[in-house]
Design a protein around this motif. Structure first.
Motif, short mmCIF file in Angstrom:
data_model
loop_
_atom_site.label_atom_id
_atom_site.label_comp_id
_atom_site.label_asym_id
_atom_site.label_seq_id
_atom_site.Cartn_x
_atom_site.Cartn_y
_atom_site.Cartn_z
N TYR A 131 3.75 -1.84 6.75
CA TYR A 131 2.34 -1.48 6.56
C TYR A 131 2.24 -0.27 5.63
O TYR A 131 1.48 -0.27 4.67
CB TYR A 131 1.68 -1.19 7.92
N SER B 47 1.19 -0.19 1.56
CA SER B 47 0.11 0.72 1.18
C SER B 47 0.55 1.64 0.05
O SER B 47 -0.18 1.85 -0.92
CB SER B 47 -0.34 1.54 2.39
N GLU C 204 4.44 8.30 2.30
CA GLU C 204 4.26 6.94 2.82
C GLU C 204 5.54 6.12 2.69
O GLU C 204 5.75 5.18 3.46
CB GLU C 204 3.13 6.24 2.08
N THR D 248 0.70 0.01 -3.43
CA THR D 248 -0.58 -0.19 -4.12
C THR D 248 -1.00 1.04 -4.91
O THR D 248 -1.90 0.96 -5.74
CB THR D 248 -1.71 -0.53 -3.12
N GLN E 259 -8.39 5.23 -3.25
CA GLN E 259 -8.06 5.06 -1.83
C GLN E 259 -8.05 6.40 -1.10
O GLN E 259 -8.52 6.50 0.03
CB GLN E 259 -6.68 4.43 -1.67
N GLN F 65 -5.24 10.03 7.07
CA GLN F 65 -5.62 8.66 6.73
C GLN F 65 -6.88 8.27 7.51
O GLN F 65 -7.81 7.68 6.94
CB GLN F 65 -4.47 7.71 7.08
#
Length: 181
Positions: free
Chosen positions: A34, A38, A91, A41, A60, A118
């Protein structure tokens, strides 16, 4: 019956390795990809993509700032760029460290901070509605932010408190240090 229960719970009390090991396995099974997907991207083009992130990254992470800049991420200052790059690296790196059990307590603490930021960005930056935000002590257990992320943080807190467990680089490094002494 009480004697059997006491014997079983005493055995569990001595199984200090079980909870942190399972916490890491669950983290890898549920959250590792996950966070990596993320982060992917957010990468920019080519080899420099780890430093020069895509416009999507800024949309984002800093949606209101990008909107204020006329949706031109190039207008954001170096502070935004630095925060976005460090957040993107986090991340990738923090979940990896948890997966292999390296600096697990610190990595899990970093992930807790990451999840808090987040969640803040999702709620206030992206203006998600009350249904997505959710609430504790209601009858709905699958609100994406409050309920799910509370479980994520609990999982990470197990690692902060208990460490990585015996099947980890932390344990291997500790054993190597003891052998040197």
């Amino acid at each position: 019956m009480i004697r059997t229960y006491t014997r079983l719970t005493t055995a569990l009390d001595r199984a200090d390795w079980l909870l942190p090991t399972l916490a890491r396995v669950v983290f890898v099974g549920v959250l590792l990809l996950y966070f990596w997907v993320s982060a992917l991207t957010k990468l920019g083009e080519g080899a420099g993509g780890l430093l020069w992130l895509s416009d999507t990254a800024y949309m984002q992470i800093f949606p209101k700032a990008v909107e204020a800049a006329g949706y031109d991420a190039a207008q954001l200052g170096w502070g935004y760029r630095l925060a976005a790059v460090l957040g993107t690296w986090a991340e990738f790196l923090l979940p990896l460290c948890i997966a292999i059990g390296l600096m697990t307590r610190l990595s899990a603490l970093g992930m807790i901070v990451f999840v808090a930021v987040q969640s803040y960005v999702d709620i206030y930056g992206h203006d998600v509605g009350a249904k997505t935000t959710g609430a504790w002590f209601d009858h709905i257990s699958n609100a994406a932010i409050v309920d799910q992320r509370a479980l994520w943080v609990l999982l990470l807190m197990i690692l902060v408190v208990k460490g990585a467990g015996p099947l980890s680089l932390d344990a291997a490094l500790r054993s190597a240090r003891r052998a040197e002494m």
